[in-house]
Scaffold this motif. Structure first.
Motif, short mmCIF file in Angstrom:
data_model
loop_
_atom_site.label_atom_id
_atom_site.label_comp_id
_atom_site.label_asym_id
_atom_site.label_seq_id
_atom_site.Cartn_x
_atom_site.Cartn_y
_atom_site.Cartn_z
N THR A 1 0.87 -1.06 0.14
CA THR A 1 0.04 0.31 0.34
C THR A 1 0.94 1.45 0.37
N GLY A 2 0.25 2.55 -0.51
CA GLY A 2 1.35 3.77 -0.71
C GLY A 2 1.73 3.69 -2.15
N LYS A 3 1.86 5.07 -1.74
CA LYS A 3 2.90 5.42 -3.27
C LYS A 3 3.81 4.82 -3.39
N ARG A 4 4.83 4.07 -3.26
CA ARG A 4 5.97 3.67 -2.64
C ARG A 4 6.04 1.88 -3.16
N TRP A 5 4.70 1.89 -3.45
CA TRP A 5 4.68 0.37 -3.48
C TRP A 5 3.62 0.86 -5.04
N ASN A 6 3.34 1.67 -5.75
CA ASN A 6 2.60 1.69 -6.87
C ASN A 6 3.02 0.33 -8.14
N ALA A 7 4.63 0.68 -8.17
CA ALA A 7 5.06 -0.29 -9.51
C ALA A 7 4.37 -1.63 -9.04
N VAL A 8 4.69 -2.57 -8.02
CA VAL A 8 4.59 -3.30 -7.52
C VAL A 8 2.93 -3.42 -7.64
N ARG A 9 2.09 -2.95 -7.00
CA ARG A 9 1.08 -2.99 -7.19
C ARG A 9 0.08 -2.95 -8.47
N THR A 10 0.96 -2.00 -9.76
CA THR A 10 0.19 -2.24 -10.86
C THR A 10 0.21 -3.41 -11.61
N SER A 11 1.42 -3.52 -11.46
CA SER A 11 1.80 -5.37 -11.90
C SER A 11 0.98 -6.12 -11.90
N MET A 12 0.60 -5.94 -10.31
CA MET A 12 -0.20 -7.38 -9.90
C MET A 12 -1.35 -7.74 -10.37
N ASN A 13 -2.29 -6.22 -10.11
CA ASN A 13 -3.39 -5.86 -10.73
C ASN A 13 -2.91 -6.65 -12.20
N ARG A 14 -2.37 -5.74 -13.03
CA ARG A 14 -2.61 -6.15 -14.31
C ARG A 14 -2.45 -7.63 -14.50
N ALA A 15 -1.67 -8.55 -13.99
CA ALA A 15 -2.02 -9.69 -13.99
C ALA A 15 -2.88 -10.38 -13.35
N GLY A 16 -4.42 -9.66 -13.07
CA GLY A 16 -5.59 -9.75 -12.22
C GLY A 16 -5.79 -9.89 -13.34
N ARG A 17 -6.12 -9.34 -13.67
CA ARG A 17 -6.94 -8.61 -15.29
C ARG A 17 -7.01 -9.52 -16.47
N GLU A 18 -5.07 -10.17 -16.88
CA GLU A 18 -4.91 -10.45 -17.16
C GLU A 18 -5.31 -12.35 -17.27
N GLU A 19 -5.80 -12.40 -16.49
CA GLU A 19 -5.94 -13.75 -15.83
C GLU A 19 -4.70 -14.73 -15.76
N MET A 20 -3.67 -13.58 -15.44
CA MET A 20 -2.01 -14.55 -15.15
C MET A 20 -2.37 -14.98 -14.00
N SER A 21 -1.70 -16.94 -12.88
CA SER A 21 -2.34 -17.45 -11.96
C SER A 21 -0.83 -17.54 -11.91
N PHE A 22 -0.35 -17.93 -10.81
CA PHE A 22 0.40 -17.70 -9.65
C PHE A 22 0.33 -19.10 -8.79
N ARG A 23 1.80 -19.80 -9.10
CA ARG A 23 1.48 -20.62 -7.95
C ARG A 23 3.52 -21.13 -7.82
N MET A 24 2.85 -21.73 -6.42
CA MET A 24 4.16 -22.06 -5.72
C MET A 24 4.38 -23.76 -5.87
N THR A 25 5.23 -23.87 -5.82
CA THR A 25 5.89 -25.35 -6.39
C THR A 25 7.43 -26.07 -5.81
N ARG A 26 8.21 -26.78 -6.44
CA ARG A 26 8.25 -27.85 -6.25
C ARG A 26 8.84 -28.38 -8.15
N LEU A 27 10.21 -28.04 -8.16
CA LEU A 27 10.44 -28.85 -9.65
C LEU A 27 9.96 -29.98 -10.01
N ALA A 28 10.35 -30.94 -8.90
CA ALA A 28 9.72 -32.01 -8.73
C ALA A 28 8.70 -32.54 -9.28
#
Length: 691
Positions: free
Chosen positions: A462-489
């Motif tokens: 939150t706040g102005k200094r996090w604009n770049a990170v927040r904008t990228s995450m909001n854009r990922a939501g609009r473009e239906e990008m999914s995040f997955r934490m996993t293991r390579l194996a």
């Protein structure tokens, strides 16, 4: 009316202001050279020479003023540049300890050199010693006794280990010139140096490290080799006799050069075989000298010279070999290194031992990298483990020692001693301040990176200094990008192949293979304890991925994660890295992790304005490498996450190791790079620097 602002004095003028006594002596020397013409004509031919020159004849005839008057004359114009240059040591001494101390060393050193030489020659001339009888009739002028005392005193002010090295040079110069050229001035230089050596006691060979003991042997062997070459090329006329130039076999000398140079290199590395063969060679030379002395007593010196030629210089060389032989026997324990010498105590730790130590005692943000292939492990009696790599004769320890915190200092000391006994140069790369505090006093440090730490407790974008990170995450939501934490194996074959393709495309664009040591590959990501963050598009394509290494806190708990791999697919989701790091931070925070390390970009440290030459060198290297690896660009990218910084250091013994350490680090980071790839990368650097 305002007060005038005082102008700051130029640093050069400030330095001159601190050496008034040295400047006054030089000025007096030049003034007398102008008044009596010594600057343009040989003063030794001036009728005034015998009235002002010092030496045994002058003192015997009652010219008591000559030790003072002769100090300010120079016998030939060509000698003036060398005499003035010799005042550098006195200037350094005066700058450090003041004018009174500098003048005391100069005056006492000059007078002692003159009177001690005269006394020595008076006694020696009573013997059947032609050299002493000739030199007892000589006169001399010049301040070289005082300036040599100043140089010797200045050497005593140098920091360890440069003090011992400089003393070796001064003593080597003084006694080689005395033994083989042996003028009255050479004798005076030797007495001046000996006076300071015994008065200051700044040369303490018995307290030197194993490394310095090896270096002394190395220098002495090179001095013997240099003497052999000089006596072949230059005529000599010292206390041990006369030789002509080219008086000997060039083939024999060439063979000696090859053999002795090889032995000297082996001694510098502490090799046992070099010590053994040097002992053999020294013994042969000493026995040769003993044989010549015995034959001279039996058949007479003249008969021996008629049969074997001039043998006096051979006796001098035998004396030098005898000193080396005694020294090598004295410090024999310094030469126990073998080519495959182990570092640390047995048994050598395994990777399982390393992982167990990390879980039990914790580690720094780079500690999991010690489990990667390519590392060797040294176990210490203090209960620690140090991961290191052997490269170009250097033992490069990675990050901080593992094991109990209380054992760190002992583990560091044991690793250094063990590496030196193995003939390796020890250093620590990407170490923390705690390890920097644990290395011996006198070790040097260079900042190699800033570890970028994001504290996860209460993290909100939150706040102005996090604009770049927040904008990228909001854009990922609009473009239906999914995040997955996993293991390579745990990922299916198709996903794994996509990751391989992305990584290979990234490597192919660099011209050099993937870097190692502190930069991992997908092979390291196969470890089940390494987490993978994937950004997957609606079509199922992987647009980017990250790998995260565990950071253990001890007691088997993971307190954080360190970023290793960062790869993105060309043409994929634009701000994929901001999206992946931001999503990973949220995920790990929800799991209870304390920190997220975005790792350190080499050569990307923010130096203070007064950092000096190291900062300039680092900035230049970073600029040259930027077109290939983008370290500075990566550092600027990480600033979007507003991390705090923890400094990482390269710790090393002194500056003379840096060339070898540089070569070792190059091979550690690029173990598989070929000369063609290095050349190709060089072309990339040229292109990049011209943009």
């Amino acid at each position: 009316m305002t007060d005038a602002v005082p102008r700051s004095r130029h640093p050069f003028l400030s330095a001159l202001a601190r050496i008034p006594a040295t400047l006054a002596l030089i000025a007096a020397l030049l003034a007398i050279g102008v008044i009596w013409g010594g600057l343009w004509s040989p003063f030794a031919e001036n009728p005034l020479f015998e009235s002002v020159a010092y030496g045994l004849p002058a003192l015997a005839e009652g010219r008591w003023w000559t030790p003072v008057t002769g100090t300010f004359f120079v016998d030939h114009p060509i000698v003036y540049p060398f005499v003035i240059a010799s005042f550098a040591g006195l200037a350094f001494l005066e700058h450090r300890r003041g004018s009174v101390v500098a003048l005391a060393y100069f005056g006492i050193g000059q007078l002692f050199a003159i009177f001690a030489s005269a006394l020595f020659l008076w006694l020696a001339a009573m013997l059947p010693w032609p050299w002493a009888q000739v030199e007892a009739t000589m006169l001399d002028v010049g301040p070289s006794g005082g300036t040599m005392a100043g140089i010797a005193a200045a050497v005593g002010l140098l920091a360890s280990p440069w003090r011992v090295r400089a003393w070796l040079i001064v003593l080597g110069f003084s006694f080689v010139t005395l033994f083989f050229w042996g003028s009255l001035a050479d004798l005076e230089h030797a007495f001046a140096v000996l006076l300071v050596l015994f008065a200051d006691r700044s040369l303490r060979v018995q307290r030197t490290t194993v490394r310095e003991q090896r270096l002394i042997a190395f220098v002495v062997v090179l001095v013997i080799l240099a003497v052999e070459l000089l006596t072949l090329l230059v005529p000599t006329d010292g206390p041990f006799g006369h030789t002509d130039a080219a008086d000997g076999s060039f083939l024999d000398v060439a063979i000696d050069v090859i053999v002795i140079a090889g032995l000297a290199t082996g001694l510098r590395r502490g090799r046992r075989w070099a010590w053994i063969w040097t002992i053999v060679l020294a013994t042969i030379n000493v026995l040769t000298g003993v044989l010549l002395v015995t034959l001279a007593q039996i058949i007479g010196p003249s008969s021996l010279s008629a049969q074997v030629g001039d043998y006096n210089v051979a006796l001098a060389q035998s004396a030098m070999w005898l000193l080396l032989l005694i020294y090598l026997v004295w410090v024999r324990r310094a030469f126990q290194a073998r080519r495959k010498s182990t570092v640390g105590v047995s048994p050598a730790p395994s990777i399982d031992d390393v992982k167990a130590a990390l879980r039990a005692y914790g580690g720094g943000t780079l500690s999991w990298m010690t489990t990667w292939d390519g590392n060797d492990y040294a176990r210490t009696e203090a209960g620690g483990i140090i991961a290191y790599q052997r490269r170009a004769g250097v033992a490069i320890a990675l990050a901080d020692p593992l094991g109990p915190e209380a054992s760190r200092a002992r583990s560091v000391a044991e690793f250094i001693a063990s590496a030196e006994h193995a003939g390796l140069i020890p250093c620590f790369f990407s170490s923390s301040q705690a390890t920097r505090d644990a290395v011996p006093a006198g070790w040097r440090s260079i900042v190699v990176a800033d570890d970028t730490i994001v504290d996860l407790a209460g993290l909100e974008f939150t706040g102005k200094r996090w604009n770049a990170v927040r904008t990228s995450m909001n854009r990922a939501g609009r473009e239906e990008m999914s995040f997955r934490m996993t293991r390579l194996a745990d990922e299916p074959w198709g996903i794994r192949q996509q990751l391989r393709a992305i990584s290979e495309m990234w490597v192919g664009d660099k011209g050099l293979p993937e870097m190692g040591f502190t930069l991992g590959t997908l092979d390291q990501a196969e470890d089940p304890e390494v987490r993978m963050a994937l950004a997957v598009s609606p079509s199922g394509d992987v647009d980017g991925f990250l790998s995260w290494l565990p950071v253990y806190a001890g007691d088997g708990k993971v307190r954080g994660w360190t970023l290793d791999l960062m790869r993105r697919r060309d043409g994929g989701f634009g701000p994929v890295m901001e999206f992946l790091i931001g999503s990973s931070a949220r995920h790990f925070s929800d799991e209870g992790a304390e920190i997220l390390s975005l790792s350190g970009a080499p050569l990307a440290h923010e130096y203070p304005p007064d950092a000096g030459a190291i900062a300039a060198l680092s900035d230049w290297l970073a600029g040259m490498l930027e077109p290939v690896y983008g370290f500075q660009s990566l550092h600027r990218f990480k600033e979007k996450f507003h991390p705090r910084y923890e400094t990482m250091y390269l710790l090393f013994r002194d500056e003379s190791d840096l060339t070898r350490i540089g070569a070792g680090l190059t091979r550690a980071f690029l173990p598989d790079a070929t000369l063609r790839q290095f050349a190709g990368a060089g072309l990339e650097l040229v292109r990049g620097s011209g943009d």
